[in-house]
Scaffold this motif. Structure first.
Motif, PDB file in Angstrom:
ATOM      1  N   GLN A  17       4.777  -6.546  12.885  1.00 53.50           N
ATOM      2  CA  GLN A  17       3.526  -5.950  13.371  1.00 53.50           C
ATOM      3  C   GLN A  17       3.283  -4.585  12.733  1.00 53.50           C
ATOM      4  O   GLN A  17       2.150  -4.236  12.395  1.00 53.50           O
ATOM      5  CB  GLN A  17       3.557  -5.832  14.904  1.00 53.50           C
ATOM      6  CG  GLN A  17       3.470  -7.194  15.586  1.00 53.50           C
ATOM      7  CD  GLN A  17       3.824  -7.127  17.057  1.00 53.50           C
ATOM      8  OE1 GLN A  17       3.030  -6.657  17.874  1.00 53.50           O
ATOM      9  NE2 GLN A  17       5.020  -7.590  17.406  1.00 53.50           N
ATOM     10  N   HIS A  18       4.359  -3.824  12.542  1.00 55.30           N
ATOM     11  CA  HIS A  18       4.237  -2.518  11.873  1.00 55.30           C
ATOM     12  C   HIS A  18       3.719  -2.699  10.443  1.00 55.30           C
ATOM     13  O   HIS A  18       2.770  -2.034  10.021  1.00 55.30           O
ATOM     14  CB  HIS A  18       5.606  -1.822  11.867  1.00 55.30           C
ATOM     15  CG  HIS A  18       5.618  -0.503  11.172  1.00 55.30           C
ATOM     16  ND1 HIS A  18       5.700   0.695  11.837  1.00 55.30           N
ATOM     17  CD2 HIS A  18       5.538  -0.190   9.850  1.00 55.30           C
ATOM     18  CE1 HIS A  18       5.653   1.683  10.953  1.00 55.30           C
ATOM     19  NE2 HIS A  18       5.567   1.177   9.740  1.00 55.30           N
ATOM     20  N   GLU A  19       4.334  -3.627   9.709  1.00 53.20           N
ATOM     21  CA  GLU A  19       3.945  -3.817   8.306  1.00 53.20           C
ATOM     22  C   GLU A  19       2.541  -4.420   8.198  1.00 53.20           C
ATOM     23  O   GLU A  19       1.771  -4.080   7.303  1.00 53.20           O
ATOM     24  CB  GLU A  19       4.972  -4.684   7.570  1.00 53.20           C
ATOM     25  CG  GLU A  19       6.402  -4.131   7.564  1.00 53.20           C
ATOM     26  CD  GLU A  19       6.522  -2.706   7.042  1.00 53.20           C
ATOM     27  OE1 GLU A  19       5.662  -2.268   6.248  1.00 53.20           O
ATOM     28  OE2 GLU A  19       7.464  -2.010   7.452  1.00 53.20           O
TER      29      GLU A  19
ATOM     30  N   ASP B 253       0.093  -3.895  10.226  1.00 54.90           N
ATOM     31  CA  ASP B 253      -0.834  -2.787  10.450  1.00 54.90           C
ATOM     32  C   ASP B 253      -1.151  -2.068   9.136  1.00 54.90           C
ATOM     33  O   ASP B 253      -2.299  -1.704   8.877  1.00 54.90           O
ATOM     34  CB  ASP B 253      -0.218  -1.767  11.419  1.00 54.90           C
ATOM     35  CG  ASP B 253      -0.525  -2.064  12.886  1.00 54.90           C
ATOM     36  OD1 ASP B 253      -1.318  -2.994  13.161  1.00 54.90           O
ATOM     37  OD2 ASP B 253       0.019  -1.364  13.751  1.00 54.90           O
ATOM     38  N   HIS B 254      -0.111  -1.856   8.314  1.00 55.67           N
ATOM     39  CA  HIS B 254      -0.326  -1.155   7.041  1.00 55.67           C
ATOM     40  C   HIS B 254      -1.382  -1.860   6.181  1.00 55.67           C
ATOM     41  O   HIS B 254      -2.147  -1.211   5.467  1.00 55.67           O
ATOM     42  CB  HIS B 254       0.977  -1.074   6.239  1.00 55.67           C
ATOM     43  CG  HIS B 254       1.849   0.084   6.617  1.00 55.67           C
ATOM     44  ND1 HIS B 254       1.413   1.392   6.598  1.00 55.67           N
ATOM     45  CD2 HIS B 254       3.143   0.130   7.021  1.00 55.67           C
ATOM     46  CE1 HIS B 254       2.410   2.187   6.967  1.00 55.67           C
ATOM     47  NE2 HIS B 254       3.470   1.448   7.247  1.00 55.67           N
ATOM     48  N   LEU B 255      -1.410  -3.186   6.240  1.00 58.70           N
ATOM     49  CA  LEU B 255      -2.364  -3.932   5.401  1.00 58.70           C
ATOM     50  C   LEU B 255      -3.805  -3.660   5.815  1.00 58.70           C
ATOM     51  O   LEU B 255      -4.734  -3.891   5.041  1.00 58.70           O
ATOM     52  CB  LEU B 255      -2.078  -5.442   5.460  1.00 58.70           C
ATOM     53  CG  LEU B 255      -0.672  -5.890   5.044  1.00 58.70           C
ATOM     54  CD1 LEU B 255      -0.601  -7.406   5.005  1.00 58.70           C
ATOM     55  CD2 LEU B 255      -0.273  -5.307   3.690  1.00 58.70           C
TER      56      LEU B 255
ATOM     57  N   VAL C  87       0.828  -1.208   0.000  1.00 62.28           N
ATOM     58  CA  VAL C  87       0.000   0.000   0.000  1.00 62.28           C
ATOM     59  C   VAL C  87       0.866   1.262   0.000  1.00 62.28           C
ATOM     60  O   VAL C  87       0.453   2.311  -0.506  1.00 62.28           O
ATOM     61  CB  VAL C  87      -0.985  -0.017   1.202  1.00 62.28           C
ATOM     62  CG1 VAL C  87      -0.236   0.062   2.534  1.00 62.28           C
ATOM     63  CG2 VAL C  87      -1.998   1.104   1.108  1.00 62.28           C
ATOM     64  N   GLN C  88       2.091   1.153   0.500  1.00 66.63           N
ATOM     65  CA  GLN C  88       2.976   2.323   0.546  1.00 66.63           C
ATOM     66  C   GLN C  88       3.484   2.731  -0.830  1.00 66.63           C
ATOM     67  O   GLN C  88       4.019   3.828  -0.991  1.00 66.63           O
ATOM     68  CB  GLN C  88       4.150   2.068   1.502  1.00 66.63           C
ATOM     69  CG  GLN C  88       3.690   1.997   2.960  1.00 66.63           C
ATOM     70  CD  GLN C  88       4.829   1.661   3.893  1.00 66.63           C
ATOM     71  OE1 GLN C  88       5.185   0.513   4.037  1.00 66.63           O
ATOM     72  NE2 GLN C  88       5.419   2.671   4.503  1.00 66.63           N
ATOM     73  N   ILE C  89       3.347   1.832  -1.811  1.00 64.22           N
ATOM     74  CA  ILE C  89       3.644   2.245  -3.185  1.00 64.22           C
ATOM     75  C   ILE C  89       2.354   2.240  -4.016  1.00 64.22           C
ATOM     76  O   ILE C  89       2.390   2.149  -5.240  1.00 64.22           O
ATOM     77  CB  ILE C  89       4.770   1.408  -3.853  1.00 64.22           C
ATOM     78  CG1 ILE C  89       4.425  -0.079  -3.915  1.00 64.22           C
ATOM     79  CG2 ILE C  89       6.096   1.597  -3.105  1.00 64.22           C
ATOM     80  CD1 ILE C  89       5.360  -0.875  -4.846  1.00 64.22           C
TER      81      ILE C  89
ATOM     82  N   ASP D  92       9.345   3.901  13.684  1.00 66.39           N
ATOM     83  CA  ASP D  92       9.352   4.896  12.616  1.00 66.39           C
ATOM     84  C   ASP D  92       8.691   4.301  11.388  1.00 66.39           C
ATOM     85  O   ASP D  92       8.380   3.127  11.352  1.00 66.39           O
ATOM     86  CB  ASP D  92      10.776   5.383  12.303  1.00 66.39           C
ATOM     87  CG  ASP D  92      11.726   4.254  11.998  1.00 66.39           C
ATOM     88  OD1 ASP D  92      11.269   3.164  11.595  1.00 66.39           O
ATOM     89  OD2 ASP D  92      12.936   4.447  12.171  1.00 66.39           O
ATOM     90  N   CYS D  93       8.454   5.141  10.410  1.00 70.54           N
ATOM     91  CA  CYS D  93       7.750   4.689   9.214  1.00 70.54           C
ATOM     92  C   CYS D  93       8.287   5.410   7.995  1.00 70.54           C
ATOM     93  O   CYS D  93       8.432   6.629   7.987  1.00 70.54           O
ATOM     94  CB  CYS D  93       6.249   4.947   9.353  1.00 70.54           C
ATOM     95  SG  CYS D  93       5.315   4.353   7.933  1.00 70.54           S
ATOM     96  N   PHE D  94       8.569   4.597   7.017  1.00 69.07           N
ATOM     97  CA  PHE D  94       8.860   4.995   5.662  1.00 69.07           C
ATOM     98  C   PHE D  94       7.967   6.136   5.137  1.00 69.07           C
ATOM     99  O   PHE D  94       8.419   7.015   4.430  1.00 69.07           O
ATOM    100  CB  PHE D  94       8.514   3.724   4.900  1.00 69.07           C
ATOM    101  CG  PHE D  94       8.973   3.656   3.522  1.00 69.07           C
ATOM    102  CD1 PHE D  94      10.049   2.850   3.211  1.00 69.07           C
ATOM    103  CD2 PHE D  94       8.317   4.359   2.524  1.00 69.07           C
ATOM    104  CE1 PHE D  94      10.464   2.750   1.903  1.00 69.07           C
ATOM    105  CE2 PHE D  94       8.743   4.262   1.220  1.00 69.07           C
ATOM    106  CZ  PHE D  94       9.821   3.462   0.914  1.00 69.07           C
TER     107      PHE D  94
HETATM  108 ZN   LIG Z   1       5.248   2.114   7.956  1.00 70.77          ZN
END
Ligand SMILES: [Zn+2]
Length: 152
Positions: free
Chosen positions: A122-124, A126-128, A42-44, A80-82
């Motif tokens: 867990q961070h990644e 969450d993005h989904l 989703v980040q791209i 942190d997050c990209f």
């Molecule tokens: Zn992130």
């Protein structure tokens, strides 16, 4: 876009190109910013359940990942997050997790992780589901600029 819920990949073999894009984007980001261990599709701009991570010299390609277990024990960290590189968030993550996911061949695999790998997953994950690290901040004291946190 980052608030959207990603959809499962029906045919994992179609995720190969996407995984290549994710890897290239992550490595490029890391070259420019000096950090970055994982990225979700989703980040791209692709709302599919695909994650790419590179941590401690290992590459992880996760298609349709799902938690099968999370420890009751948690630990606190500055995340942190990209997607908002200057901001850091103090939050809690499960200490250990077990995940099942598919490879591009369609085969299901199990991944057990703890500490830094577990919190990254867990961070990644969450993005989904459209969840961001900032959503886990309990008070404004849990938010800080990167330079402030690194000075501590
Ligand atoms: Zn992130």
């Amino acid at each position: 876009m980052l608030r959207e819920t990603s959809t499962p990949v029906e045919d994992p073999s179609t995720a190969r190109l996407l995984l290549r894009d994710l890897r290239a984007t992550l490595l490029d980001f890391r070259r420019r910013q000096g950090f970055g261990r994982g990225i979700s599709a989703v980040q791209i701009g692709e709302t599919r359940r695909v994650i790419y991570m590179e941590i401690e010299g290992r590459e992880y390609e996760l298609i349709n990942p799902e938690f099968t277990w999370r420890s009751e024990e948690k630990f606190e960290l500055w995340d942190d997050c990209f997607s908002f590189p200057e901001l850091m968030v103090r939050l809690e993550r499960h200490r250990r997790i077990v995940l099942r996911y598919q490879r591009a061949t369609g085969e299901w695999r199990v991944l057990e992780a703890e500490d830094s790998l577990a919190e990254l997953i867990q961070h990644e994950m969450d993005h989904l589901d459209g969840v961001l690290a900032v959503d886990h901040a309990r008070t404004s004291h849990d938010l800080a600029m990167r330079a402030q946190v690194l000075r501590k």
